[in-house]
Design a protein around this motif. Structure first.
Motif, PDB file in Angstrom:
ATOM      1  N   THR A 168       0.797  -1.228   0.000  1.00  0.00           N
ATOM      2  CA  THR A 168       0.000   0.000   0.000  1.00  0.00           C
ATOM      3  C   THR A 168       0.829   1.278   0.000  1.00  0.00           C
ATOM      4  OG1 THR A 168      -0.151   0.093   2.433  1.00  0.00           O
ATOM      5  CG2 THR A 168      -1.822  -1.213   1.259  1.00  0.00           C
ATOM      6  N   GLY A 169       2.150   1.169   0.048  1.00  0.00           N
ATOM      7  CA  GLY A 169       2.999   2.358   0.101  1.00  0.00           C
ATOM      8  C   GLY A 169       3.635   2.681  -1.238  1.00  0.00           C
ATOM      9  N   PHE A 170       4.712   3.452  -1.187  1.00  0.00           N
ATOM     10  CA  PHE A 170       5.457   3.840  -2.382  1.00  0.00           C
ATOM     11  C   PHE A 170       6.781   3.093  -2.401  1.00  0.00           C
ATOM     12  CE2 PHE A 170       8.643   6.837  -4.277  1.00  0.00           C
ATOM     13  CZ  PHE A 170       8.256   6.655  -5.599  1.00  0.00           C
ATOM     14  N   VAL A 171       6.884   2.094  -3.287  1.00  0.00           N
ATOM     15  CA  VAL A 171       8.098   1.274  -3.411  1.00  0.00           C
ATOM     16  C   VAL A 171       8.536   1.307  -4.871  1.00  0.00           C
ATOM     17  CG1 VAL A 171       9.139  -0.987  -3.040  1.00  0.00           C
ATOM     18  CG2 VAL A 171       7.305  -0.205  -1.526  1.00  0.00           C
ATOM     19  N   PRO A 172       9.494   2.158  -5.225  1.00  0.00           N
ATOM     20  CA  PRO A 172       9.906   2.280  -6.630  1.00  0.00           C
ATOM     21  C   PRO A 172      10.743   1.096  -7.086  1.00  0.00           C
ATOM     22  CG  PRO A 172      11.267   3.686  -5.243  1.00  0.00           C
ATOM     23  CD  PRO A 172      10.203   3.105  -4.346  1.00  0.00           C
ATOM     24  N   PHE A 173      10.541   0.694  -8.335  1.00  0.00           N
ATOM     25  CA  PHE A 173      11.322  -0.390  -8.934  1.00  0.00           C
ATOM     26  C   PHE A 173      12.366   0.126  -9.919  1.00  0.00           C
ATOM     27  CE2 PHE A 173       8.242  -4.259  -8.549  1.00  0.00           C
ATOM     28  CZ  PHE A 173       8.367  -4.206  -7.177  1.00  0.00           C
ATOM     29  N   GLU A 174      12.391   1.438 -10.152  1.00  0.00           N
ATOM     30  CA  GLU A 174      13.285   2.001 -11.156  1.00  0.00           C
ATOM     31  C   GLU A 174      14.104   3.142 -10.564  1.00  0.00           C
ATOM     32  OE1 GLU A 174      11.210   1.797 -15.366  1.00  0.00           O
ATOM     33  OE2 GLU A 174       9.863   2.743 -13.914  1.00  0.00           O
ATOM     34  N   ASP A 175      15.084   3.610 -11.350  1.00  0.00           N
ATOM     35  CA  ASP A 175      15.888   4.751 -10.955  1.00  0.00           C
ATOM     36  C   ASP A 175      14.987   5.955 -10.714  1.00  0.00           C
ATOM     37  OD1 ASP A 175      17.896   6.533 -10.489  1.00  0.00           O
ATOM     38  OD2 ASP A 175      18.909   6.287 -12.415  1.00  0.00           O
ATOM     39  N   LEU A 176      15.309   6.747  -9.710  1.00  0.00           N
ATOM     40  CA  LEU A 176      14.493   7.905  -9.364  1.00  0.00           C
ATOM     41  C   LEU A 176      14.780   9.113 -10.253  1.00  0.00           C
ATOM     42  CD1 LEU A 176      14.543   7.771  -5.457  1.00  0.00           C
ATOM     43  CD2 LEU A 176      12.960   6.679  -7.059  1.00  0.00           C
ATOM     44  N   SER A 177      15.789   9.015 -11.097  1.00  0.00           N
ATOM     45  CA  SER A 177      16.138  10.111 -11.990  1.00  0.00           C
ATOM     46  C   SER A 177      16.072   9.665 -13.443  1.00  0.00           C
ATOM     47  CB  SER A 177      17.556  10.630 -11.702  1.00  0.00           C
ATOM     48  OG  SER A 177      17.652  11.153 -10.394  1.00  0.00           O
ATOM     49  N   THR A 178      15.639  10.553 -14.322  1.00  0.00           N
ATOM     50  CA  THR A 178      15.652  10.287 -15.755  1.00  0.00           C
ATOM     51  C   THR A 178      16.243  11.493 -16.478  1.00  0.00           C
ATOM     52  OG1 THR A 178      13.426  11.167 -16.121  1.00  0.00           O
ATOM     53  CG2 THR A 178      13.609   8.812 -15.623  1.00  0.00           C
ATOM     54  N   MET A 179      16.955  11.200 -17.552  1.00  0.00           N
ATOM     55  CA  MET A 179      17.553  12.259 -18.387  1.00  0.00           C
ATOM     56  C   MET A 179      17.759  11.705 -19.778  1.00  0.00           C
ATOM     57  SD  MET A 179      21.413  12.161 -16.759  1.00  0.00           S
ATOM     58  CE  MET A 179      20.811  11.715 -15.103  1.00  0.00           C
ATOM     59  N   SER A 180      17.972  12.585 -20.733  1.00  0.00           N
ATOM     60  CA  SER A 180      18.227  12.142 -22.096  1.00  0.00           C
ATOM     61  C   SER A 180      19.586  11.465 -22.188  1.00  0.00           C
ATOM     62  CB  SER A 180      18.182  13.344 -23.047  1.00  0.00           C
ATOM     63  OG  SER A 180      19.294  14.200 -22.807  1.00  0.00           O
ATOM     64  N   ARG A 181      19.757  10.656 -23.209  1.00  0.00           N
ATOM     65  CA  ARG A 181      21.046   9.980 -23.392  1.00  0.00           C
ATOM     66  C   ARG A 181      22.159  11.000 -23.577  1.00  0.00           C
ATOM     67  NH1 ARG A 181      21.867   5.916 -28.376  1.00  0.00           N
ATOM     68  NH2 ARG A 181      21.727   7.908 -29.496  1.00  0.00           N
ATOM     69  N   GLY A 192      17.537  26.439 -12.398  1.00  0.00           N
ATOM     70  CA  GLY A 192      16.098  26.532 -12.279  1.00  0.00           C
ATOM     71  C   GLY A 192      15.469  25.160 -12.086  1.00  0.00           C
ATOM     72  N   ALA A 193      14.228  25.165 -11.624  1.00  0.00           N
ATOM     73  CA  ALA A 193      13.508  23.909 -11.393  1.00  0.00           C
ATOM     74  C   ALA A 193      12.018  24.148 -11.560  1.00  0.00           C
ATOM     75  CB  ALA A 193      13.801  23.363  -9.995  1.00  0.00           C
ATOM     76  N   ALA A 194      11.318  23.112 -12.011  1.00  0.00           N
ATOM     77  CA  ALA A 194       9.863  23.181 -12.159  1.00  0.00           C
ATOM     78  C   ALA A 194       9.249  21.919 -11.586  1.00  0.00           C
ATOM     79  CB  ALA A 194       9.477  23.344 -13.628  1.00  0.00           C
ATOM     80  N   PHE A 195       8.124  22.082 -10.890  1.00  0.00           N
ATOM     81  CA  PHE A 195       7.441  20.929 -10.306  1.00  0.00           C
ATOM     82  C   PHE A 195       6.605  20.260 -11.393  1.00  0.00           C
ATOM     83  CE2 PHE A 195       4.516  18.850  -7.194  1.00  0.00           C
ATOM     84  CZ  PHE A 195       5.491  18.207  -6.473  1.00  0.00           C
ATOM     85  N   THR A 196       6.802  18.933 -11.569  1.00  0.00           N
ATOM     86  CA  THR A 196       6.156  18.208 -12.650  1.00  0.00           C
ATOM     87  C   THR A 196       5.857  16.784 -12.189  1.00  0.00           C
ATOM     88  OG1 THR A 196       6.387  17.575 -14.986  1.00  0.00           O
ATOM     89  CG2 THR A 196       8.389  17.536 -13.651  1.00  0.00           C
ATOM     90  N   THR A 197       5.700  15.880 -13.104  1.00  0.00           N
ATOM     91  CA  THR A 197       5.485  14.467 -12.775  1.00  0.00           C
ATOM     92  C   THR A 197       6.347  13.609 -13.688  1.00  0.00           C
ATOM     93  OG1 THR A 197       3.641  14.231 -14.326  1.00  0.00           O
ATOM     94  CG2 THR A 197       3.092  14.835 -12.048  1.00  0.00           C
ATOM     95  N   MET A 198       6.532  12.338 -13.306  1.00  0.00           N
ATOM     96  CA  MET A 198       7.215  11.372 -14.148  1.00  0.00           C
ATOM     97  C   MET A 198       6.566  10.006 -13.951  1.00  0.00           C
ATOM     98  SD  MET A 198      10.882  11.118 -12.107  1.00  0.00           S
ATOM     99  CE  MET A 198      11.505   9.661 -12.952  1.00  0.00           C
ATOM    100  N   ARG A 199       6.758   9.143 -14.919  1.00  0.00           N
ATOM    101  CA  ARG A 199       6.197   7.802 -14.861  1.00  0.00           C
ATOM    102  C   ARG A 199       7.222   6.867 -14.224  1.00  0.00           C
ATOM    103  NH1 ARG A 199       1.279   6.208 -15.337  1.00  0.00           N
ATOM    104  NH2 ARG A 199       1.677   4.563 -16.862  1.00  0.00           N
ATOM    105  N   LEU A 200       6.716   5.967 -13.353  1.00  0.00           N
ATOM    106  CA  LEU A 200       7.628   5.106 -12.612  1.00  0.00           C
ATOM    107  C   LEU A 200       6.967   3.768 -12.317  1.00  0.00           C
ATOM    108  CD1 LEU A 200      10.503   5.612 -11.336  1.00  0.00           C
ATOM    109  CD2 LEU A 200       9.325   5.894  -9.165  1.00  0.00           C
ATOM    110  N   LYS A 201       7.718   2.688 -12.473  1.00  0.00           N
ATOM    111  CA  LYS A 201       7.237   1.363 -12.097  1.00  0.00           C
ATOM    112  C   LYS A 201       7.432   1.167 -10.599  1.00  0.00           C
ATOM    113  CE  LYS A 201       7.728  -3.563 -13.226  1.00  0.00           C
ATOM    114  NZ  LYS A 201       8.484  -4.566 -14.026  1.00  0.00           N
TER     115      LYS A 201
END
Length: 285
Positions: A49-62, A130-139
């Motif tokens: 029932t909690g938040f348990v990520p299966f992937e890296d918490l950061s994403t960036m372009s190659r 700079g920074a902006a609050f957004t969302t990302m997709r995560l398994k």
């Protein structure tokens, strides 16, 4: 159900229970403790029932990733927005969870392998402007989710870096729930499902000899978990080179794995934690 299964290294030579005769817990004892810890510590609840990520918490372009030098520092070089008090995780099945969030500075420091007080030459710093609050997709352990994130922009990188904004320490982690666990050489390091009942298991262990000892892979199946461990033959006290060794073996389950969690018998942590470390502990400082 506890049984012996052959490995790719050798057939089992260690009798069940013999470890207990020399003062070490048997696999059965470790597995029983692991199952109890998983069910009673709160770890199972966090997984479900909690938040348990299966992937890296950061994403960036190659292109951005290719430019990142892990020896460089990460510094704030511009004004940053204030973090909201909380945000929402939305899973694809429609379930949601309100979570506290970290600020953009904390997200930046999560990218850095260095303490915040370290200093670097000006040309060896990635400058956050700079920074902006957004969302990302995560398994996650509950399936795919849309997760709050910070989009971090740098003056000297070709693109932004997105980093999960969830305050994992505040929402609770598997490692915190399980608590302290023994640090030993004998650990399950990886599991690959070859089919619904067949697992390819990787493991590490310590050895005093030049030749690898015969190792037996062990398994216990319960309705909610599968527990894995290994038995390594007893080596008499004396001079030891402390050689690290590893192996692989195949386990055939009595029942399909399904959505059962695969645990390491000694640590009581999901084996997945060895590959995706943020699964078990907070991914920021």
């Amino acid at each position: 159900m506890v049984r012996l299964t052959g490995t790719l290294l050798a057939a089992a030579l260690l009798l069940s229970g013999s470890a207990g005769l020399r003062g070490r817990p048997t696999f059965g004892e470790n597995a029983t403790r692991a199952v109890s810890t998983w069910r009673t510590s709160g770890a199972a609840t966090i997984w479900r029932t909690g938040f348990v990520p299966f992937e890296d918490l950061s994403t960036m372009s190659r292109k951005t990733r290719e430019r990142v030098n892990t020896e460089y520092g990460w510094v704030v070089a511009g004004s940053l927005p204030v973090a909201p008090a909380e945000a929402r995780i939305l899973w694809d099945d429609g379930s949601t969870m309100r979570v506290p969030v970290i600020g953009p500075r904390e997200a930046l420091m999560a990218l850095s392998p260095w303490p915040e007080e370290y200093t670097f030459p000006d040309d060896e710093e990635y400058k956050l402007t700079g920074a902006a609050f957004t969302t990302m997709r995560l398994k996650t352990s509950r399936g795919m989710a849309t997760v709050p994130a910070w989009r971090l922009r740098f003056s000297n990188l070709p693109g932004p870096i997105d980093h999960v904004a969830v305050d994992q320490k505040a929402v609770g982690t598997i490692e915190d729930a399980v608590g302290d666990y023994p640090l030993v050489d004998e650990q399950i390091t990886g599991v690959e499902a070859l089919d619904e009942r067949t697992l390819l298991v990787s493991y590490d262990y310590g050895s005093c000899g030049l030749e690898p000892p015969p190792v037996s892979l062990r398994v216990r199946e319960d309705p909610d978990v599968v527990v894995l461990g290994i038995d390594v033959p007893y080596e008499a006290p004396g001079p030891c080179a402390g050689v690290g060794a590893f192996g692989k073996g195949v386990i055939r389950l009595d029942e399909p794995l399904g959505d059962r969690v695969v645990l390491d018998a000694i640590t009581a942590l999901p084996v997945l934690c060895r590959r995706a470390q943020n699964t078990c502990h907070a991914g920021h400082g």
